[in-house]
Scaffold this active site. Sequence first.
Site, short mmCIF file in Angstrom:
data_model
loop_
_atom_site.label_atom_id
_atom_site.label_comp_id
_atom_site.label_asym_id
_atom_site.label_seq_id
_atom_site.Cartn_x
_atom_site.Cartn_y
_atom_site.Cartn_z
N GLU A 98 55.86 67.49 -57.52
CA GLU A 98 57.07 68.05 -58.16
C GLU A 98 56.91 68.03 -59.68
O GLU A 98 57.37 68.94 -60.38
CB GLU A 98 58.33 67.27 -57.76
CG GLU A 98 58.64 67.25 -56.25
CD GLU A 98 58.86 68.61 -55.62
OE1 GLU A 98 58.81 69.64 -56.32
OE2 GLU A 98 59.06 68.65 -54.39
N HIS A 101 54.78 70.98 -60.41
CA HIS A 101 55.59 72.21 -60.36
C HIS A 101 56.37 72.38 -61.67
O HIS A 101 56.35 73.45 -62.28
CB HIS A 101 56.60 72.16 -59.20
CG HIS A 101 55.98 72.06 -57.84
ND1 HIS A 101 56.73 71.91 -56.69
CD2 HIS A 101 54.69 72.09 -57.42
CE1 HIS A 101 55.93 71.84 -55.65
NE2 HIS A 101 54.69 71.94 -56.06
N TYR A 105 55.66 75.66 -65.00
CA TYR A 105 56.47 76.69 -65.68
C TYR A 105 56.22 76.64 -67.18
O TYR A 105 56.22 77.67 -67.86
CB TYR A 105 57.96 76.51 -65.38
CG TYR A 105 58.25 76.42 -63.90
CD1 TYR A 105 57.99 77.51 -63.06
CD2 TYR A 105 58.75 75.27 -63.32
CE1 TYR A 105 58.22 77.43 -61.70
CE2 TYR A 105 58.99 75.18 -61.96
CZ TYR A 105 58.73 76.26 -61.14
OH TYR A 105 58.95 76.17 -59.81
N GLU A 160 65.30 72.46 -51.88
CA GLU A 160 63.91 72.93 -51.74
C GLU A 160 63.81 74.24 -50.98
O GLU A 160 62.97 75.07 -51.29
CB GLU A 160 63.11 71.88 -50.96
CG GLU A 160 63.02 70.56 -51.64
CD GLU A 160 61.64 70.32 -52.18
OE1 GLU A 160 60.68 70.39 -51.40
OE2 GLU A 160 61.52 70.09 -53.38
N GLU A 194 56.35 73.64 -51.00
CA GLU A 194 57.76 73.49 -50.59
C GLU A 194 57.92 73.67 -49.09
O GLU A 194 58.78 73.06 -48.46
CB GLU A 194 58.66 74.47 -51.33
CG GLU A 194 58.68 74.35 -52.84
CD GLU A 194 58.93 72.95 -53.37
OE1 GLU A 194 59.10 72.00 -52.59
OE2 GLU A 194 58.94 72.80 -54.61
N HIS A 197 57.09 70.38 -47.68
CA HIS A 197 58.11 69.39 -48.05
C HIS A 197 59.38 69.57 -47.21
O HIS A 197 59.91 68.60 -46.66
CB HIS A 197 58.49 69.50 -49.53
CG HIS A 197 57.36 69.29 -50.49
ND1 HIS A 197 57.49 69.49 -51.84
CD2 HIS A 197 56.08 68.89 -50.29
CE1 HIS A 197 56.33 69.23 -52.45
NE2 HIS A 197 55.47 68.86 -51.52
MN MN3 Z 1 59.20 70.07 -53.09
MN MN3 Z 2 58.92 71.70 -56.27
#
Ligand code: MN3
Ligand code: MN3
Length: 326
Positions: A98, A101, A105, A160, A194, A197
């Site tokens: 995470e 992630h 960006y 998510e 995701e 997850h």
């Molecule tokens: Mn996730």
């Molecule tokens: Mn994520």
Amino acid sequence: MVDKSYKSINWNQINDEIDKATWEKLTEQFWLDTRVPVSNDLPDWRKLDDKHKYLVGHVFGGLTLLDTVQSQDGMASLRRHVRTQHETAVLNNIQFMESVHAKSYSTIFSTLNTPEEINEIFEWSDSEEYLQNKANWIADIYKDTSADPLKQKVANVFLETCLFYSGFYTPLYYLGHNQLANTAEIIKLILRDESVHGTYIGYKFQLGLKERSQNEQDAVKDWLYDFLYQLYDNEEKYTKLLYDEVGWTDKVLTFVRYNANKALMNLGMDPIFPDTADDVEPIVINGISTTTSNHDFFSQVGNGYRLGQVEAMNDDDYNKWSNTDK
Ligand code: MN3
Ligand code: MN3
């Protein structure tokens, strides 16, 4: 002998095979944002008009905030109520990803946007009402140590598997139009994570729910449907804010409802929206079917990078898991 012993995690004795399978899947599909050559998207980026540049930047601003919530509070909350030590290890892996992630960006911003634009995007995402609503509603449940752990799993899966998708729509749209391909590949790598997850945490939710009395189960179900309606109502406003200018709002909301149903499926609940994959913009649904994606783009990246031969969870995997009787 000590009267109290700290227990070593033993990977040779697995209580739940799903923990081990998820660990292996997640570690096989490990990736880093810095390996994706986002600067190759600059020629496409320069052709976008200001409205679409604004959309791309702010969509990623929103996604940054949500992945920040996941990395800072989401996994920490789930780790307080694990069923196995291996689940803790899996959640540790998820927590790190995470952070990847959330950072990815910034890699996109630093390539496509000016420092002034980046500052404006972060000021916006740290203050925009509907974005802050969703981040805070989810984070408040995570941070409440007296909250029902099942509700924390629900909040996680809603975030998510549903709330990210108003943002994911934009890069998937460009991917379908052969634009911003490297940016979209980052999003596809995130989506692939995701997918695992949401399935895993939904599975752990279902195990926990089965242990509750019928009355308690009914109360959790009532709560989760109410919470989803509250989130969706806010999501409509957030989507209008971002997408009315470019005229995509209705199509994005179809995609959000489709993913809300997916989130409910992850939790073992019945879908509530009529929208199916057939209703979603075909170009976007093609982008999301990461199972069919090939990773030729890694050949752009150089020799060092080898991606495991793994695919995202599909509905069959989901059925296999949800039928696993533990
Ligand atoms: Mn996730
Ligand atoms: Mn994520």
